[in-house]
Design an enzyme around this catalytic site. Structure first.
Site, PDB file in Angstrom:
ATOM      1  N   SER A  66       8.928 -17.359 -12.046  1.00 27.68           N
ATOM      2  CA  SER A  66       7.355 -17.280 -12.191  1.00 27.68           C
ATOM      3  C   SER A  66       6.541 -16.839 -11.144  1.00 27.68           C
ATOM      4  O   SER A  66       5.274 -16.682 -11.201  1.00 27.68           O
ATOM      5  CB  SER A  66       6.892 -18.887 -12.383  1.00 27.68           C
ATOM      6  OG  SER A  66       7.126 -19.706 -11.432  1.00 27.68           O
ATOM      7  N   ASP A  67       7.111 -16.626  -9.759  1.00 27.44           N
ATOM      8  CA  ASP A  67       6.418 -16.359  -8.723  1.00 27.44           C
ATOM      9  C   ASP A  67       7.268 -15.513  -7.556  1.00 27.44           C
ATOM     10  O   ASP A  67       7.418 -15.943  -6.440  1.00 27.44           O
ATOM     11  CB  ASP A  67       5.708 -17.595  -7.951  1.00 27.44           C
ATOM     12  CG  ASP A  67       4.842 -17.199  -6.863  1.00 27.44           C
ATOM     13  OD1 ASP A  67       4.142 -16.088  -6.687  1.00 27.44           O
ATOM     14  OD2 ASP A  67       4.453 -18.062  -5.964  1.00 27.44           O
ATOM     15  N   LEU A  68       7.438 -14.444  -8.077  1.00 23.75           N
ATOM     16  CA  LEU A  68       8.622 -13.387  -7.306  1.00 23.75           C
ATOM     17  C   LEU A  68       7.813 -13.041  -6.456  1.00 23.75           C
ATOM     18  O   LEU A  68       6.998 -11.703  -6.564  1.00 23.75           O
ATOM     19  CB  LEU A  68       9.298 -12.640  -8.073  1.00 23.75           C
ATOM     20  CG  LEU A  68      10.428 -11.822  -7.559  1.00 23.75           C
ATOM     21  CD1 LEU A  68      11.443 -12.663  -6.865  1.00 23.75           C
ATOM     22  CD2 LEU A  68      10.803 -10.435  -8.158  1.00 23.75           C
ATOM     23  N   ASN A 123       9.611 -15.741  -1.283  1.00 20.12           N
ATOM     24  CA  ASN A 123      10.842 -16.190  -2.168  1.00 20.12           C
ATOM     25  C   ASN A 123      12.014 -15.390  -2.263  1.00 20.12           C
ATOM     26  O   ASN A 123      12.979 -15.453  -2.992  1.00 20.12           O
ATOM     27  CB  ASN A 123      10.374 -16.582  -3.587  1.00 20.12           C
ATOM     28  CG  ASN A 123       9.326 -17.263  -3.494  1.00 20.12           C
ATOM     29  OD1 ASN A 123       9.306 -18.497  -2.566  1.00 20.12           O
ATOM     30  ND2 ASN A 123       8.328 -17.521  -4.480  1.00 20.12           N
ATOM     31  N   ARG A 183       4.667  -8.205  -9.359  1.00 23.20           N
ATOM     32  CA  ARG A 183       4.255  -9.020  -8.572  1.00 23.20           C
ATOM     33  C   ARG A 183       4.886  -9.219  -7.250  1.00 23.20           C
ATOM     34  O   ARG A 183       3.793  -9.355  -6.460  1.00 23.20           O
ATOM     35  CB  ARG A 183       4.598 -10.426  -9.419  1.00 23.20           C
ATOM     36  CG  ARG A 183       4.005 -11.673  -8.664  1.00 23.20           C
ATOM     37  CD  ARG A 183       4.106 -12.880  -9.418  1.00 23.20           C
ATOM     38  NE  ARG A 183       3.662 -14.145  -8.888  1.00 23.20           N
ATOM     39  CZ  ARG A 183       2.581 -14.607  -9.669  1.00 23.20           C
ATOM     40  NH1 ARG A 183       2.119 -14.069 -10.291  1.00 23.20           N
ATOM     41  NH2 ARG A 183       2.162 -15.733  -9.027  1.00 23.20           N
TER      42      ARG A 183
END
Length: 239
Positions: free
Chosen positions: A167-169, A173, A205
């Site tokens: 969901s938040d690459l 991370n 993203r």
């Protein structure tokens, strides 16, 4: 990877027996690790992330916090829609499935939810990758070579091949360990999906994240041509 389940009152805990032979809900509290002199450090973000260790494993203890406007008023409570859909248990299950599929993600060690009426709070313990640093920290010190960027692309491709949605690459991370292996962390709010447009959205993203950090930090050893190497690794691994 056997699973131990512990229920006490409004608390539900899952433990991977590779990490914890006996269930003990105290492991979700920083005080437990502090009293045993087993805290290795901490990181400040939305909340405090604790780096702790057992006799055999280095772990990360993380409490789930809300973000955005809602988080200003309801800091760490979430609507309870069943244990499997809770933040901690969902991330635990996802990490476990991805690790079994050979994706380079931290193994989950334990997860807990504590109900409060219609809401719950949650915590998770995951494996800490020895000697690993995120891309942002590394790129502030040195550029990555073309081979390293291709390895980043390959790691993302393997995640996507396994159906892993992040969901938040972003560049925080993605970790590189001392052996050059690329790891993907923080799968909170992720899931398993069939191939689709979300895969390219994940990559877009990450690209926005790299551009943002390049504009924010000096030095930051990244350039647009590095993206071509990442995509080359991704494409070859996906073929």
């Amino acid at each position: 990877m056997s699973l131990l389940v512990q229920r006490q009152g409004q608390s539900l805990c899952w433990f991977d027996t590779d990490f914890f032979a006996q269930p003990d809900a105290r492991v979700f509290t920083p005080a437990y690790w502090q009293q045993g002199d087993r805290v290795d450090g901490q990181s400040l973000g939305r909340g405090v992330t604790w780096f702790v260790h057992t006799e055999r494993h280095a772990l990360v203890l993380r409490h789930y916090w809300r973000g955005g406007l809602v988080g200003r008023w309801i800091r760490d409570r979430f609507l309870y829609l069943g244990a499997a859909r809770s933040r901690a248990m969902a991330e635990f299950s996802l990490l476990r499935q991805l690790a079994l599929a050979g994706v380079a993600v931290p193994r989950p060690a334990a997860a807990r939810l504590v109900r409060h009426g219609l809401t719950y709070r949650a915590d998770i313990l995951v494996e800490r990758i020895a000697g690993a640093r995120d891309l942002v920290a590394l790129l502030q010190e040195r550029p990555l070579g073309a081979k390293e960027w291709r390895q980043v692309g390959t790691a993302i491709a393997r995640l996507h091949e396994a159906g892993g949605y992040h969901s938040d690459l972003n560049s925080h991370n993605l970790l590189l360990d001392e052996g050059g292996k690329v790891w993907i962390i923080d799968l909170d709010k992720g899931g398993l999906r069939r191939p689709g447009a979300w895969q390219q959205a994940n990559l877009a993203r990450l690209l926005r994240s790299l551009r943002k950090e390049a504009a924010r930090l000096t030095p930051f050893h990244w350039q647009e041509t590095d993206w071509a190497d990442l995509l080359a690794g991704y494409t070859v691994a996906s073929a």
